[in-house]
Design a protein around this motif. Structure first.
Motif, PDB file in Angstrom:
ATOM      1  N   ILE A 179       0.849  -1.204   0.000  1.00 55.18           N
ATOM      2  CA  ILE A 179       0.000   0.000   0.000  1.00 55.18           C
ATOM      3  C   ILE A 179       0.880   1.249   0.000  1.00 55.18           C
ATOM      4  O   ILE A 179       0.601   2.217  -0.710  1.00 55.18           O
ATOM      5  CB  ILE A 179      -0.961  -0.011   1.206  1.00 55.18           C
ATOM      6  CG1 ILE A 179      -1.980  -1.143   1.042  1.00 55.18           C
ATOM      7  CG2 ILE A 179      -1.655   1.336   1.364  1.00 55.18           C
ATOM      8  CD1 ILE A 179      -2.805  -1.411   2.291  1.00 55.18           C
ATOM      9  N   HIS A 180       1.954   1.230   0.782  1.00 56.70           N
ATOM     10  CA  HIS A 180       2.872   2.375   0.836  1.00 56.70           C
ATOM     11  C   HIS A 180       3.460   2.662  -0.545  1.00 56.70           C
ATOM     12  O   HIS A 180       3.564   3.817  -0.970  1.00 56.70           O
ATOM     13  CB  HIS A 180       3.990   2.090   1.845  1.00 56.70           C
ATOM     14  CG  HIS A 180       5.043   3.136   1.883  1.00 56.70           C
ATOM     15  ND1 HIS A 180       6.338   2.883   1.544  1.00 56.70           N
ATOM     16  CD2 HIS A 180       4.990   4.452   2.214  1.00 56.70           C
ATOM     17  CE1 HIS A 180       7.050   3.993   1.663  1.00 56.70           C
ATOM     18  NE2 HIS A 180       6.263   4.953   2.069  1.00 56.70           N
ATOM     19  N   GLY A 181       3.817   1.613  -1.254  1.00 55.66           N
ATOM     20  CA  GLY A 181       4.393   1.775  -2.582  1.00 55.66           C
ATOM     21  C   GLY A 181       3.439   2.367  -3.599  1.00 55.66           C
ATOM     22  O   GLY A 181       3.856   2.853  -4.653  1.00 55.66           O
ATOM     23  N   PHE A 182       2.163   2.373  -3.293  1.00 59.89           N
ATOM     24  CA  PHE A 182       1.138   2.914  -4.175  1.00 59.89           C
ATOM     25  C   PHE A 182       1.350   4.398  -4.465  1.00 59.89           C
ATOM     26  O   PHE A 182       0.997   4.893  -5.538  1.00 59.89           O
ATOM     27  CB  PHE A 182      -0.240   2.688  -3.518  1.00 59.89           C
ATOM     28  CG  PHE A 182      -1.401   3.135  -4.332  1.00 59.89           C
ATOM     29  CD1 PHE A 182      -1.806   2.423  -5.439  1.00 59.89           C
ATOM     30  CD2 PHE A 182      -2.111   4.270  -3.982  1.00 59.89           C
ATOM     31  CE1 PHE A 182      -2.892   2.825  -6.191  1.00 59.89           C
ATOM     32  CE2 PHE A 182      -3.195   4.687  -4.727  1.00 59.89           C
ATOM     33  CZ  PHE A 182      -3.588   3.964  -5.829  1.00 59.89           C
ATOM     34  N   GLY A 183       1.968   5.123  -3.532  1.00 56.69           N
ATOM     35  CA  GLY A 183       2.166   6.566  -3.708  1.00 56.69           C
ATOM     36  C   GLY A 183       3.028   6.934  -4.900  1.00 56.69           C
ATOM     37  O   GLY A 183       2.771   7.918  -5.591  1.00 56.69           O
ATOM     38  N   ALA A 184       4.057   6.150  -5.183  1.00 62.30           N
ATOM     39  CA  ALA A 184       4.978   6.478  -6.275  1.00 62.30           C
ATOM     40  C   ALA A 184       4.343   6.348  -7.660  1.00 62.30           C
ATOM     41  O   ALA A 184       4.447   7.273  -8.467  1.00 62.30           O
ATOM     42  CB  ALA A 184       6.233   5.620  -6.174  1.00 62.30           C
ATOM     43  N   PRO A 185       3.671   5.237  -7.970  1.00 61.05           N
ATOM     44  CA  PRO A 185       3.061   5.154  -9.306  1.00 61.05           C
ATOM     45  C   PRO A 185       1.966   6.189  -9.528  1.00 61.05           C
ATOM     46  O   PRO A 185       1.785   6.673 -10.649  1.00 61.05           O
ATOM     47  CB  PRO A 185       2.503   3.743  -9.388  1.00 61.05           C
ATOM     48  CG  PRO A 185       3.004   3.005  -8.222  1.00 61.05           C
ATOM     49  CD  PRO A 185       3.565   3.980  -7.252  1.00 61.05           C
ATOM     50  N   VAL A 186       1.250   6.522  -8.484  1.00 62.05           N
ATOM     51  CA  VAL A 186       0.213   7.554  -8.629  1.00 62.05           C
ATOM     52  C   VAL A 186       0.871   8.895  -8.972  1.00 62.05           C
ATOM     53  O   VAL A 186       0.387   9.635  -9.813  1.00 62.05           O
ATOM     54  CB  VAL A 186      -0.659   7.657  -7.349  1.00 62.05           C
ATOM     55  CG1 VAL A 186      -1.577   8.856  -7.415  1.00 62.05           C
ATOM     56  CG2 VAL A 186      -1.456   6.391  -7.158  1.00 62.05           C
ATOM     57  N   ALA A 187       2.005   9.180  -8.351  1.00 59.90           N
ATOM     58  CA  ALA A 187       2.741  10.409  -8.689  1.00 59.90           C
ATOM     59  C   ALA A 187       3.204  10.364 -10.128  1.00 59.90           C
ATOM     60  O   ALA A 187       3.136  11.367 -10.847  1.00 59.90           O
ATOM     61  CB  ALA A 187       3.940  10.581  -7.756  1.00 59.90           C
ATOM     62  N   GLY A 188       3.644   9.200 -10.590  1.00 54.35           N
ATOM     63  CA  GLY A 188       4.063   9.055 -11.974  1.00 54.35           C
ATOM     64  C   GLY A 188       2.918   9.274 -12.946  1.00 54.35           C
ATOM     65  O   GLY A 188       3.113   9.764 -14.048  1.00 54.35           O
ATOM     66  N   LEU A 189       1.721   8.916 -12.536  1.00 59.32           N
ATOM     67  CA  LEU A 189       0.541   9.107 -13.357  1.00 59.32           C
ATOM     68  C   LEU A 189       0.100  10.569 -13.381  1.00 59.32           C
ATOM     69  O   LEU A 189      -0.259  11.101 -14.417  1.00 59.32           O
ATOM     70  CB  LEU A 189      -0.589   8.216 -12.831  1.00 59.32           C
ATOM     71  CG  LEU A 189      -1.931   8.300 -13.531  1.00 59.32           C
ATOM     72  CD1 LEU A 189      -1.814   7.707 -14.929  1.00 59.32           C
ATOM     73  CD2 LEU A 189      -2.987   7.548 -12.736  1.00 59.32           C
ATOM     74  N   VAL A 190       0.153  11.218 -12.249  1.00 56.47           N
ATOM     75  CA  VAL A 190      -0.372  12.574 -12.078  1.00 56.47           C
ATOM     76  C   VAL A 190       0.616  13.669 -12.538  1.00 56.47           C
ATOM     77  O   VAL A 190       0.213  14.675 -13.093  1.00 56.47           O
ATOM     78  CB  VAL A 190      -0.768  12.801 -10.596  1.00 56.47           C
ATOM     79  CG1 VAL A 190      -1.122  14.246 -10.324  1.00 56.47           C
ATOM     80  CG2 VAL A 190      -1.916  11.895 -10.224  1.00 56.47           C
ATOM     81  N   THR A 191       1.884  13.467 -12.302  1.00 52.19           N
ATOM     82  CA  THR A 191       2.884  14.524 -12.545  1.00 52.19           C
ATOM     83  C   THR A 191       2.878  15.084 -13.960  1.00 52.19           C
ATOM     84  O   THR A 191       2.837  16.304 -14.121  1.00 52.19           O
ATOM     85  CB  THR A 191       4.291  14.033 -12.164  1.00 52.19           C
ATOM     86  OG1 THR A 191       4.279  13.633 -10.798  1.00 52.19           O
ATOM     87  CG2 THR A 191       5.312  15.124 -12.361  1.00 52.19           C
ATOM     88  N   PRO A 192       2.932  14.265 -14.995  1.00 54.04           N
ATOM     89  CA  PRO A 192       2.966  14.847 -16.345  1.00 54.04           C
ATOM     90  C   PRO A 192       1.714  15.662 -16.712  1.00 54.04           C
ATOM     91  O   PRO A 192       1.799  16.595 -17.480  1.00 54.04           O
ATOM     92  CB  PRO A 192       3.073  13.628 -17.269  1.00 54.04           C
ATOM     93  CG  PRO A 192       3.619  12.545 -16.407  1.00 54.04           C
ATOM     94  CD  PRO A 192       3.084  12.822 -15.039  1.00 54.04           C
ATOM     95  N   VAL A 193       0.613  15.319 -16.102  1.00 55.58           N
ATOM     96  CA  VAL A 193      -0.637  16.034 -16.389  1.00 55.58           C
ATOM     97  C   VAL A 193      -0.534  17.421 -15.800  1.00 55.58           C
ATOM     98  O   VAL A 193      -0.857  18.414 -16.403  1.00 55.58           O
ATOM     99  CB  VAL A 193      -1.853  15.296 -15.789  1.00 55.58           C
ATOM    100  CG1 VAL A 193      -3.119  16.076 -16.002  1.00 55.58           C
ATOM    101  CG2 VAL A 193      -1.968  13.910 -16.391  1.00 55.58           C
TER     102      VAL A 193
END
Length: 148
Positions: A134-148
């Motif tokens: 669950i903790h690791g979930f934060g990084a991929p979400v940032a990868g998804l959101v950042t370019p937008v």
């Protein structure tokens, strides 16, 4: 179900991991603006980003040592606080050399987070594997959101 401290710790660690990844990933999409601002080449931006990721990697070991010596919460706070200060310095860099230094420091502070948070969460929860996932979930979400 009553909200408990462990869930607060988990949510804050996920948010902190999201923020550390977001700060590192936010530089790449604006690289053309950085090139124009400082009049540097793509290669020099690559050197700055390589330095940032190298510092991130090198900070992993000291993070574990510092967590054992000073406590995980202090290391996580230092990581997020230091990263926040350096991010402001990065945004207002007056020269490319300052920008490169800030990139390196950003990576170093961001690298402190994950090992310390992992130790904190494994001490706080019995089901460590689930919580680390669950903790690791934060990084991929940032990868998804950042370019937008």
């Amino acid at each position: 179900m009553k909200w408990r401290y462990p869930y607060t710790a988990l949510v804050l660690c996920v948010v902190a991991f999201f923020v550390t990844m977001l700060a590192r990933l936010a530089i790449s999409p604006i690289a053309p603006l950085i090139i124009d601002e400082f009049g540097v080449s793509k290669s020099l931006i690559g050197v700055a980003l390589t330095g940032m990721w190298l510092a991130y990697a090198l900070a992993q070991f000291p993070s574990g040592v510092l967590s054992g010596q000073y406590g995980e919460k202090r290391v996580i706070l230092a990581a997020v606080g230091g990263m926040s200060v350096v991010a402001v310095g990065l945004a207002f860099s007056p020269a490319f050399a300052v920008f490169v230094l800030c990139c390196f420091l950003l990576g170093g502070f961001a690298g402190l987070h994950y090992p310390a948070a992992t130790v904190l969460l494994t001490r706080t929860f019995d089901e460590a594997g689930t919580v680390i996932g669950i903790h690791g979930f934060g990084a991929p979400v940032a990868g998804l959101v950042t370019p937008v």
